[in-house]
Enzyme design. Structure first.
Site, mmCIF file in Angstrom:
data_model
loop_
_atom_site.group_PDB
_atom_site.id
_atom_site.type_symbol
_atom_site.label_atom_id
_atom_site.label_comp_id
_atom_site.label_asym_id
_atom_site.label_seq_id
_atom_site.Cartn_x
_atom_site.Cartn_y
_atom_site.Cartn_z
ATOM 1 N N LYS A 66 0.907 -1.030 0.098
ATOM 2 C CA LYS A 66 0.023 -0.252 -0.182
ATOM 3 C C LYS A 66 0.874 1.156 0.004
ATOM 4 O O LYS A 66 1.774 1.272 0.745
ATOM 5 C CB LYS A 66 -0.800 -0.027 1.121
ATOM 6 C CG LYS A 66 -1.801 1.233 1.464
ATOM 7 C CD LYS A 66 -3.222 0.917 1.032
ATOM 8 C CE LYS A 66 -4.002 1.853 0.496
ATOM 9 N NZ LYS A 66 -3.824 2.558 -0.843
ATOM 10 N N GLN A 109 7.249 4.256 3.957
ATOM 11 C CA GLN A 109 5.767 3.624 3.987
ATOM 12 C C GLN A 109 5.314 2.442 4.806
ATOM 13 O O GLN A 109 4.690 2.203 5.558
ATOM 14 C CB GLN A 109 5.354 3.303 2.401
ATOM 15 C CG GLN A 109 3.858 3.376 2.497
ATOM 16 C CD GLN A 109 3.127 4.807 2.445
ATOM 17 O OE1 GLN A 109 3.622 5.689 1.557
ATOM 18 N NE2 GLN A 109 2.047 4.818 2.983
ATOM 19 N N LYS A 129 5.410 3.541 8.359
ATOM 20 C CA LYS A 129 4.424 4.369 8.602
ATOM 21 C C LYS A 129 3.103 3.593 8.778
ATOM 22 O O LYS A 129 2.022 3.719 9.585
ATOM 23 C CB LYS A 129 4.016 5.444 7.352
ATOM 24 C CG LYS A 129 2.569 6.186 7.542
ATOM 25 C CD LYS A 129 2.731 6.993 6.233
ATOM 26 C CE LYS A 129 3.921 7.742 5.739
ATOM 27 N NZ LYS A 129 3.682 8.768 4.782
ATOM 28 N N LYS A 160 5.371 2.175 -3.103
ATOM 29 C CA LYS A 160 5.229 3.126 -3.726
ATOM 30 C C LYS A 160 5.523 3.269 -4.861
ATOM 31 O O LYS A 160 6.100 2.202 -5.531
ATOM 32 C CB LYS A 160 6.391 4.232 -3.220
ATOM 33 C CG LYS A 160 6.064 6.048 -3.216
ATOM 34 C CD LYS A 160 5.092 6.360 -2.110
ATOM 35 C CE LYS A 160 4.548 7.910 -2.473
ATOM 36 N NZ LYS A 160 3.930 8.169 -1.374
ATOM 37 N N ASP A 192 -0.515 10.873 -4.432
ATOM 38 C CA ASP A 192 0.420 11.338 -3.759
ATOM 39 C C ASP A 192 0.764 12.634 -4.587
ATOM 40 O O ASP A 192 -0.116 13.109 -5.386
ATOM 41 C CB ASP A 192 1.956 10.637 -3.828
ATOM 42 C CG ASP A 192 3.026 11.081 -2.985
ATOM 43 O OD1 ASP A 192 2.804 11.097 -1.685
ATOM 44 O OD2 ASP A 192 3.942 11.592 -3.586
ATOM 45 N N ASN A 236 -2.883 18.883 -1.720
ATOM 46 C CA ASN A 236 -4.069 18.201 -0.963
ATOM 47 C C ASN A 236 -3.500 18.197 0.576
ATOM 48 O O ASN A 236 -4.449 18.606 1.313
ATOM 49 C CB ASN A 236 -3.981 16.628 -1.270
ATOM 50 C CG ASN A 236 -4.965 15.843 -0.662
ATOM 51 O OD1 ASN A 236 -4.168 15.092 0.295
ATOM 52 N ND2 ASN A 236 -6.275 15.923 -0.536
HETATM 53 P P1 NDP Z 1 -0.003 17.570 -4.239
HETATM 54 O O1 NDP Z 1 0.568 17.350 -5.647
HETATM 55 O O2 NDP Z 1 -1.432 17.844 -3.904
HETATM 56 O O3 NDP Z 1 0.603 19.132 -3.654
HETATM 57 C C1 NDP Z 1 2.175 19.282 -3.657
HETATM 58 C C2 NDP Z 1 2.521 20.686 -3.270
HETATM 59 O O4 NDP Z 1 3.851 20.640 -2.906
HETATM 60 C C3 NDP Z 1 2.186 21.514 -4.364
HETATM 61 O O5 NDP Z 1 1.899 22.852 -3.705
HETATM 62 C C4 NDP Z 1 3.604 21.732 -4.989
HETATM 63 O O6 NDP Z 1 3.780 22.833 -5.897
HETATM 64 C C5 NDP Z 1 4.416 21.618 -3.863
HETATM 65 N N1 NDP Z 1 5.484 20.732 -4.248
HETATM 66 C C6 NDP Z 1 5.685 19.527 -4.852
HETATM 67 N N2 NDP Z 1 7.423 19.406 -5.175
HETATM 68 C C7 NDP Z 1 7.701 20.539 -4.798
HETATM 69 C C8 NDP Z 1 9.239 20.978 -5.069
HETATM 70 N N3 NDP Z 1 10.285 20.177 -5.371
HETATM 71 N N4 NDP Z 1 9.577 22.112 -4.420
HETATM 72 C C9 NDP Z 1 8.617 22.824 -3.817
HETATM 73 N N5 NDP Z 1 7.254 22.765 -3.806
HETATM 74 C C10 NDP Z 1 6.939 21.599 -4.235
HETATM 75 O O7 NDP Z 1 0.659 16.681 -3.374
HETATM 76 P P2 NDP Z 1 0.325 16.196 -1.777
HETATM 77 O O8 NDP Z 1 -0.291 17.494 -0.958
HETATM 78 O O9 NDP Z 1 -0.727 15.042 -1.831
HETATM 79 O O10 NDP Z 1 1.669 15.648 -1.216
HETATM 80 C C11 NDP Z 1 2.588 16.743 -0.525
HETATM 81 C C12 NDP Z 1 3.457 15.962 0.307
HETATM 82 O O11 NDP Z 1 2.724 14.828 1.288
HETATM 83 C C13 NDP Z 1 4.528 14.866 -0.382
HETATM 84 O O12 NDP Z 1 5.666 14.912 0.384
HETATM 85 C C14 NDP Z 1 3.654 13.719 0.030
HETATM 86 O O13 NDP Z 1 4.407 12.338 -0.346
HETATM 87 C C15 NDP Z 1 3.006 13.757 1.372
HETATM 88 N N6 NDP Z 1 1.898 12.859 1.739
HETATM 89 C C16 NDP Z 1 0.773 13.071 0.850
HETATM 90 C C17 NDP Z 1 -0.329 12.008 1.238
HETATM 91 C C18 NDP Z 1 -1.487 12.303 0.659
HETATM 92 O O14 NDP Z 1 -2.554 11.608 1.286
HETATM 93 N N7 NDP Z 1 -1.898 13.065 -0.505
HETATM 94 C C19 NDP Z 1 -0.261 11.129 2.299
HETATM 95 C C20 NDP Z 1 1.004 11.377 3.359
HETATM 96 C C21 NDP Z 1 2.018 12.096 2.807
HETATM 97 P P3 NDP Z 1 3.993 22.890 -7.351
HETATM 98 O O15 NDP Z 1 2.229 23.054 -7.615
HETATM 99 O O16 NDP Z 1 4.373 24.128 -7.662
HETATM 100 O O17 NDP Z 1 4.501 21.678 -7.914
#
Ligand code: NDP
Length: 444
Positions: A90, A111, A114, A126, A166, A240
């Site tokens: 997962k 993961q 976690k 992943k 993700d 997200n």
């Molecule tokens: P989204 O794609 O919804 O959002 C990602 C955000 O982070 C965007 O604002 C993006 O900006 C920014 N971002 C991505 N890459 C970079 C970078 N290299 N430098 C600066 N900003 C960056 O992703 P999520 O919100 O789902 O995920 C965010 C984090 O949370 C990740 O680390 C993910 O692994 C972790 N996570 C997510 C979960 C989930 O349920 N979604 C669960 C547990 C952990 P831009 O639009 O400019 O790329």
């Protein structure tokens, strides 16, 4: 040389060019050492650490698709099925140009622990691609997702491997993946989580990671005889996790003053209006700088991260290694009291040390952001029994899971002699359950 150091050296030697994976293994190994020493002979005889750092399977494949101009594009696709000792694989699918095997191995490795902490039966995995959904039309994203799933469907299933979202994979992408899986297999099953509510998704899944981060911060503060109300918060990211983290902080009386994307951050001293951010990011798929077009009193800072602002709480919710040692020092000198990780591995090892040396309450991502995968686990349960629980019911379960993770982390940290080292608590608690299951199942 200790068993842990021996295996870590082997990891570095045998997995060159994977610095993020080395970093994740180092963080886990340096903190689980006291638990390993207690059972050293048992673990060594079973080659336990050598096995836990080696993915059970890495699937890597070609993802060809045709863009709107009729040109063929080819991306790389991966699924790292890391460890199935405690349940079916997962973990999410990341779509971002930076994706490579090493980054997915770090995420898959994290993961494992976690998922173990959630208390639900889920192994670690992943996947992803170096495809960038940003700037692509819906049709291009659909064609990419269909091509990706045309290969991946062979290796996943509701009882074998259940991918989720993700970075870059949200409801739209999950919908396209699900449609293609169903078409190719003829199966209508809970093979993906984060699905839309009309076809098997769970209420609260969209909010779960961000809400869970705040429930965790709440537990940490309560234990320190403090609370969320009135705290000033810096959040990075505007995806997200960041959006629902901001929403819950605001609901509980904190003031979120920053959010960001990879181009820069916004600062709103009156507290960010999350509905405006949702409209920009979820509806228009725009950039965070557009916030200042609506909220004129806010400012946009191009090319910078928000860690120079004076805050009580920092919640990095964007990506790995987004808080450096220097930035951590700035946060500390500005009086930060609590750091809770929404993203995976957002603090460098130097930044973690700065927080711990300065007695900042610091919770690592594998505990703090486990709310997302927990509700994914609950989505799998609902799919299996063909029922849907209410928002309140799932939210209550999520709160219970986050409380329980906090309890495991703090109790384990105390058991091993440092009640404030939540990194050690999370890693040992997650590791022990997986290690016990691996030992019971023999050499496999
Ligand atoms: P989204 O794609 O919804 O959002 C990602 C955000 O982070 C965007 O604002 C993006 O900006 C920014 N971002 C991505 N890459 C970079 C970078 N290299 N430098 C600066 N900003 C960056 O992703 P999520 O919100 O789902 O995920 C965010 C984090 O949370 C990740 O680390 C993910 O692994 C972790 N996570 C997510 C979960 C989930 O349920 N979604 C669960 C547990 C952990 P831009 O639009 O400019 O790329």
């Amino acid at each position: 040389m200790s068993y842990v150091s021996e295996v870590f050296e082997k990891v570095v030697r045998e997995n060159p060019n994977e610095p993020e994976f080395h970093q994740a293994v180092k963080e886990v190994f340096t903190t689980i050492e006291p638990a390993v020493i207690k059972n050293e002979k048992l673990y060594k005889d079973a080659g336990l650490l050598e096995r836990i750092v080696e993915p059970e399977r890495i699937i890597s494949f070609r993802v060809p698709w045709v863009d709107d101009k009729g040109q063929v594009q080819v991306n790389k696709g991966y699924r790292i099925q890391f460890n199935s000792a405690i349940g079916p694989y997962k973990g999410g699918i990341r779509l971002h140009p930076s994706v490579n095997q090493g980054i997915l191995k770090f995420l898959g490795f994290e993961q494992i622990f976690k998922n173990s902490l959630t208390g639900l039966p889920m192994g670690g995995a992943k996947g992803g691609s170096n495809f960038d959904p940003k700037g692509k039309s819906d049709n291009e994203v659909m064609r990419f997702c269909q091509s990706f799933m045309s290969e991946l469907y062979k290796y996943i299933g509701k009882d074998t491997d259940v991918p989720a979202g993700d970075i870059g994979t949200g409801a739209r992408e999950i919908g396209y993946f699900f449609g293609q899986y169903k078409k190719l297999t003829g199966l209508y099953e809970g093979v993906l989580t984060g699905k839309g509510l009309t076809y098997g998704g769970s209420l609260t899944r969209t909010e779960a990671t961000g809400f869970g981060v705040v429930y965790m911060a709440d537990e940490m503060l309560k234990d320190a005889h403090d609370g969320i109300e009135g705290k000033v918060v810096a959040i990075s990211g505007s995806g997200n996790v960041a959006i629902y983290c901001a929403k819950k902080f605001e609901e509980l009386g904190a003031k979120v003053i920053t959010m960001s994307d990879s181009n820069g951050y916004i600062y709103d001293g009156n507290g960010i209006n999350v509905d405006v951010v949702k409209e920009i990011k979820e509806v228009r798929r725009g950039r965070i700088k557009e916030y200042v077009d609506t909220v004129k009193s806010a400012k946009y800072v191009e090319g910078k991260r928000p860690w120079g602002e004076k805050v009580d709480i920092a919640a990095p919710c964007a990506t790995q290694n987004e808080v450096s040692g220097e930035e951590a020092k700035t946060l500390v000198s500005n009086g930060v009291k609590l750091v809770v990780e929404g993203a995976n591995m957002p603090l460098t090892l130097e930044a973690i040390k700065v927080m711990q040396d300065n007695k900042v309450l610091y919770m690592p991502g594998k505990a703090a952001n486990a709310g997302g995968v927990s509700v994914s686990g609950l989505e799998m349960s609902q799919n299996s029994i063909r029922l849907s629980w209410t928002f309140e019911e799932v939210d209550e379960r999520l709160k219970g899971i986050m409380k329980n993770i906090y309890k495991q982390v703090t109790e384990t940290a105390s058991e091993y002699g440092n009640k404030d080292d939540f990194v050690m608590g999370a890693n040992i608690a997650g590791f022990k359950k997986v290690a016990t299951a691996m030992l019971a199942q023999g050499i496999c």
